[in-house]
Scaffold this motif. Structure first.
Motif, PDB file in Angstrom:
ATOM      1  N   GLY A   1       0.649  -1.087   0.040  1.00  0.00           N
ATOM      2  CA  GLY A   1       0.098  -0.066   0.007  1.00  0.00           C
ATOM      3  C   GLY A   1       0.985   1.309   0.060  1.00  0.00           C
ATOM      4  N   LEU A   2       2.380   1.006  -0.284  1.00  0.00           N
ATOM      5  CA  LEU A   2       3.008   2.120  -0.111  1.00  0.00           C
ATOM      6  C   LEU A   2       3.862   2.496  -1.434  1.00  0.00           C
ATOM      7  N   VAL A   3       4.508   1.424  -1.807  1.00  0.00           N
ATOM      8  CA  VAL A   3       5.494   1.714  -3.123  1.00  0.00           C
ATOM      9  C   VAL A   3       4.953   0.577  -4.237  1.00  0.00           C
ATOM     10  N   ALA A   4       5.674   0.883  -5.257  1.00  0.00           N
ATOM     11  CA  ALA A   4       5.156   0.117  -6.287  1.00  0.00           C
ATOM     12  C   ALA A   4       5.869  -1.326  -6.314  1.00  0.00           C
ATOM     13  N   ALA A   5       5.013  -2.221  -6.916  1.00  0.00           N
ATOM     14  CA  ALA A   5       5.630  -3.758  -6.962  1.00  0.00           C
ATOM     15  C   ALA A   5       6.981  -3.766  -7.378  1.00  0.00           C
ATOM     16  N   SER A   6       7.912  -4.835  -7.039  1.00  0.00           N
ATOM     17  CA  SER A   6       9.182  -4.918  -7.469  1.00  0.00           C
ATOM     18  C   SER A   6       9.533  -6.164  -8.113  1.00  0.00           C
ATOM     19  N   ASP A   7      10.652  -6.552  -8.748  1.00  0.00           N
ATOM     20  CA  ASP A   7      11.057  -7.564  -9.135  1.00  0.00           C
ATOM     21  C   ASP A   7      11.432  -8.888  -7.984  1.00  0.00           C
ATOM     22  N   PRO A   8      10.560  -9.983  -8.280  1.00  0.00           N
ATOM     23  CA  PRO A   8      11.036 -10.910  -7.263  1.00  0.00           C
ATOM     24  C   PRO A   8      12.396 -11.470  -6.861  1.00  0.00           C
TER      25      PRO A   8
END
Length: 321
Positions: free
Chosen positions: A87-94
């Motif tokens: 709910g705070l930052v964009a999704a990242s590469d796993p």
């Protein structure tokens, strides 16, 4: 004015509300430790003001909630919300490096704290404690949060809520309308509609635990939904999707080993989970606490915590021989 007389009589009237006040303060603050402190503060303030309580003006429950709300609102003046990374930052590469965030994160609530009260007296809407809902609440203003919890979760009337918040009915209704609209955007309530029974949820997680103990990534992938979400506070990293989940779990087993000991637990009013201990030398060391959201189609969210304060709240030993 009729006041509560006698120390023993006063204690007997306010004690049954302790557990539900803990749940309330947790929803407001998003922290187990802060919630416990504020409940203690509430009871201390109530004790000091016991001679001023007038039972002809409000019930003991409403009076206690007013004290608790004042304590929560005061505490929130110096603190921001406690979100989760998704709910705070964009999704990242796993497979991206793990990045710690400098934030106070939402904490899970041990179910053992909810079981301490008298079930015949204390009735708690456990669905409103789910991590997704608790996280959504953290994006509301303090007064919006209070208005929504008091009206929609605890079923206080508009006039009672106005009394508790020391506000007008008009302002309470306005705050409630804005809070409902914001909450609808998050979809947190909709997530609860598809929640299976506690027995079914535990069955999904038990199968997941067996696959985890075998370090069987493909078996884990069969137990999660296509749009599964994983997040790992205090790390900012989070991602969605079965394929990315599999990539990450493969990396975990390569990096942390394939010998694990798991201990079941529950949090936030019935969400199943486990503490994961990894092999270190001749024993096992506490690695993470994982709390799951389960739908009829499988596990849809895994919230992974790695915080000593949270471990302590759940009474988890750091080492197991």
């Amino acid at each position: 004015m009729r006041v509560v007389s006698g120390e023993e009589g006063f204690d007997g009237r306010i004690e049954p509300f302790r557990t539900e006040l803990l749940a309330y303060c947790y929803r407001m603050l998003g922290s187990v430790h802060d919630a416990e402190d504020l409940v203690q503060e509430t009871y201390l303030r109530a004790w000091r003001a016991r001679e001023q309580y007038d039972e002809t003006r409000s019930s003991v429950r409403t009076w206690l909630y007013r004290i608790a709300t004042n304590a929560c609102l005061t505490a929130l003046k110096s603190r921001g919300g406690r979100p989760l990374p998704s709910g705070l930052v964009a999704a990242s590469d796993p497979l991206a490096p793990l990045v710690p965030g400098e934030h106070a994160w939402l904490q899970p609530l041990p179910d053992s704290l909810l079981e301490a009260g008298d079930p015949a007296v204390t009735v708690i809407d456990r669905s409103s404690l789910r991590l997704a809902f608790a996280s959504a609440l953290q994006h509301l203003s303090a007064r919006q949060r209070g208005a929504l919890i008091l009206r929609d979760v605890l079923s206080f009337s508009a006039s009672e809520t106005a009394e508790i918040l020391d506000a007008t009915v008009v302002s309470v209704n306005s705050s409630l309308q804005r809070a409902r609209a914001r909450l609808k955007e998050t979809g947190a309530r909709q997530e609860l509609v598809s929640e299976p029974s506690s027995t079914e949820q535990r069955a999904w997680v038990e199968r997941y635990m067996k696959a985890f103990e075998l370090a069987d990534v493909e078996a884990l992938k069969r137990l999660i939904t296509e749009d599964v979400l994983m997040e790992m506070p205090p790390m900012l990293n989070w991602f969605t999707g079965r394929a990315d989940y599999g990539l990450f779990m493969g990396w975990v087993f390569d990096a942390a080993g394939k010998d694990w000991l798991l201990k079941e637990t529950t949090a936030n009013g019935g969400q199943p989970g486990f503490a994961a201990y990894r092999r270190v030398g001749d024993g096992y060391r506490l690695h993470t606490l994982q709390i799951f959201t389960v739908t009829a189609e499988g596990i849809s969210r895994n919230s992974v915590f790695q915080d000593p304060e949270i471990f302590a709240a759940f009474g988890l030993p750091t080492e197991i021989s």
